[in-house]
Design a protein around this motif. Structure first.
Motif, PDB file in Angstrom:
ATOM      1  N   CYS A 111       0.857  -1.177   0.000  1.00 50.08           N
ATOM      2  CA  CYS A 111       0.000   0.000   0.000  1.00 50.08           C
ATOM      3  C   CYS A 111       0.895   1.229   0.000  1.00 50.08           C
ATOM      4  N   GLY A 112       0.559   2.232  -0.785  1.00 50.25           N
ATOM      5  CA  GLY A 112       1.418   3.405  -0.871  1.00 50.25           C
ATOM      6  C   GLY A 112       0.642   4.698  -1.013  1.00 50.25           C
ATOM      7  N   ALA A 113       1.245   5.784  -0.577  1.00 49.86           N
ATOM      8  CA  ALA A 113       0.674   7.121  -0.722  1.00 49.86           C
ATOM      9  C   ALA A 113       1.739   8.046  -1.293  1.00 49.86           C
ATOM     10  N   TRP A 114       1.397   8.730  -2.377  1.00 49.52           N
ATOM     11  CA  TRP A 114       2.303   9.683  -3.019  1.00 49.52           C
ATOM     12  C   TRP A 114       1.671  11.067  -2.928  1.00 49.52           C
ATOM     13  N   HIS A 115       2.343  11.955  -2.217  1.00 43.62           N
ATOM     14  CA  HIS A 115       1.817  13.303  -2.023  1.00 43.62           C
ATOM     15  C   HIS A 115       2.714  14.307  -2.733  1.00 43.62           C
ATOM     16  N   ASP A 116       2.141  15.442  -3.092  1.00 42.03           N
ATOM     17  CA  ASP A 116       2.928  16.471  -3.752  1.00 42.03           C
ATOM     18  C   ASP A 116       4.019  16.977  -2.815  1.00 42.03           C
ATOM     19  N   ALA A 117       5.169  17.274  -3.399  1.00 46.64           N
ATOM     20  CA  ALA A 117       6.327  17.686  -2.600  1.00 46.64           C
ATOM     21  C   ALA A 117       6.090  18.979  -1.834  1.00 46.64           C
ATOM     22  N   PHE A 143       4.124  16.359  -8.698  1.00 43.25           N
ATOM     23  CA  PHE A 143       3.032  16.127  -9.640  1.00 43.25           C
ATOM     24  C   PHE A 143       2.998  17.183 -10.745  1.00 43.25           C
ATOM     25  N   SER A 144       3.297  18.431 -10.404  1.00 46.53           N
ATOM     26  CA  SER A 144       3.141  19.534 -11.356  1.00 46.53           C
ATOM     27  C   SER A 144       4.192  19.524 -12.453  1.00 46.53           C
ATOM     28  N   HIS A 145       5.442  19.240 -12.109  1.00 48.17           N
ATOM     29  CA  HIS A 145       6.533  19.388 -13.066  1.00 48.17           C
ATOM     30  C   HIS A 145       7.083  18.063 -13.593  1.00 48.17           C
ATOM     31  N   GLU A 146       6.833  16.953 -12.883  1.00 46.85           N
ATOM     32  CA  GLU A 146       7.376  15.661 -13.315  1.00 46.85           C
ATOM     33  C   GLU A 146       6.304  14.568 -13.305  1.00 46.85           C
TER      34      GLU A 146
END
Length: 450
Positions: A111-117, A143-146
């Protein structure tokens, strides 16, 4: 001793509560979830059967929603807990534990969570909850640039968790400029039948579709007795998977001195008995309507019976007459957002105004105007499941759910036919925790994709 017994009952209570949550979520998703057509997001009721095969993992989606609930507050938390049945932690640990080294099914869960830097995870969520309770991988990404790099990272984690059987769960089109959080879960299951089918007995025969048309598919056959029970309007077949080897007995307690307490010996006996009871047992249960076009009515009947687990699954083997079960492989991909939002009442976590995940993360720059709160853009699901003579291979990412209710068992004849030559429902369960690991319906076993 009385005190110990009270503790044992208390420790089992979360499992029973979680099981009730799994059941409720399963019923809701079974009733509403259907894979969309390519390029469309749609969720017609499963009770109307739709026009496609279906496969999803209740355990995986429950874990993803529970992870979100662990970081939520206010209305967002309440909506998630309502869908989860009130209990959000401890998702069927017994069912998600790998048993391959002891001879049982291979299970890989992640299970994973990826949040904006731009956001910082709170230490309490990352360490105490995400890492310890959910074994989750939590990372900050751009998310915005990569977006392409983010997609590659998420897909790589899913591929690793499912032995590369599922190589992707998300694509760049799933992200936009407002995306700031992605939660994904993946589960891999590979089990062997306790009694495999002989390949030489497999024969091609007709399978009837809901509209009455037919197709030719390979059917597994057997003359062995089977675990089958007859219910009003349908039959149930249970195919056990090979179980893990029993745990070795604990070492005998040290000899007590004369006059010493027997407490230690009694505790040792109690632990040994508890270990025997906790060995996981996996099975696939197939619900076959009596009528060739009876799937919709059967699903509606099951979805209206929340007390399904109060009824026993087949427990006695019966001699079979004509026994045929088709081989099949399902690959299903869909979005769960509409189902969760419109049919299950999970709204605020997807809203860039109302979401409250303040227990999960905080923004590094709180003074930046017009910044939307941390919120979920979409919940994706992808599953691949194969049933053949040896057993089952099943992989799913960010899953979904099913559960069933049933009428009283009817009188059993001496010999039972079980001919699955028309649409049926199946689910894979872990019987000790009663966790629903996978669910599916087969409308056409000759079609492996959507």
């Amino acid at each position: 001793m009385a005190g110990k017994k009270r503790r044992r009952r208390t420790e089992k209570t979360p499992r029973r509560t979680t099981r009730a949550g799994l059941t409720a979520l399963s019923l809701s998703l079974t009733k509403h979830l259907s894979p969309p057509e390519e390029g469309h997001v749609a969720a017609p009721s499963a009770a109307t059967c739709g026009d496609a095969n279906l496969a999803f993992s209740p355990a995986a989606i429950y874990a993803a929603l529970a992870l979100l609930a662990a970081g939520a507050k206010g209305t967002t938390l309440q909506e998630l807990l309502d869908a989860l049945g009130g209990e959000s932690r401890g998702v069927a640990d017994c069912a998600l534990a790998d048993q391959s080294r002891s001879g049982g099914p291979a299970v890989a869960f992640a299970c994973g969570a990826w949040h904006d830097a731009a956001w910082t995870l709170l230490p309490e969520f990352r360490d105490a909850i995400a890492a310890a309770a959910y074994k989750a991988d939590v990372r900050g990404v751009d998310f915005s640039h990569e977006p392409e790099r983010v997609v590659k990272e998420i897909n790589g984690c899913v591929a690793a968790a499912t032995n590369k059987r599922i190589d992707s769960i998300i694509d760049p089109s799933s992200l936009n400029t407002s995306t700031n959080l992605v939660v994904a879960s993946a589960i891999y299951f590979k089990g062997k039948w306790d009694a495999p089918f002989g390949r030489s007995h497999t024969m091609v025969d007709k399978f009837y579709h809901l509209d009455g048309s037919t197709t030719k598919v390979p059917f597994m056959r057997s003359s062995r007795s089977q675990l089958i029970c007859i219910r009003k309007g349908h039959k149930v077949l249970k195919l056990p998977y090979r179980s893990p080897a029993p745990l070795p007995p604990p070492p005998p307690p040290p000899r007590q001195r004369k006059g010493g307490s027997s407490h230690q010996s009694e505790a040792g006996d109690e632990i040994s008995n508890a270990s025997d009871d906790e060995l996981p047992k996996y099975s696939m249960c197939i619900f076959l309507p009596d009528e060739r076009d009876g799937l919709a009515a059967m699903v509606e009947q099951m979805a209206s019976g929340p007390g399904f687990w109060h009824y026993r699954l087949p427990s006695m083997r019966v001699p079979v007459g004509d026994f045929r079960l088709p081989k099949f492989k399902l690959t299903v991909s869909s979005s769960l957002k509409q189902v969760l939002r419109d049919d299950m009442g999970i709204n605020s976590v997807f809203c860039d105004v109302d979401a409250d995940l303040s227990e999960m993360a905080k923004r590094k720059d709180d003074d930046e105007p017009g910044t939307p709160p941390l919120h979920v853009g979409d919940v994706r699901h992808k599953a691949v499941l194969e049933v053949n003579e040896e057993g089952t291979k099943a992989m799913a990412s960010t899953g979904s759910y099913l559960l069933c209710g049933a009428n009283a068992v009817m009188d059993q004849p001496e010999t039972v036919d079980f001919v699955a030559d028309h649409p049926f429902l199946f689910f894979v369960i872990e019987e000790v925790s009663r966790a629903i690991v996978f669910v599916g319906r087969v409308l056409d076993p000759s079609i492996s994709g959507l």
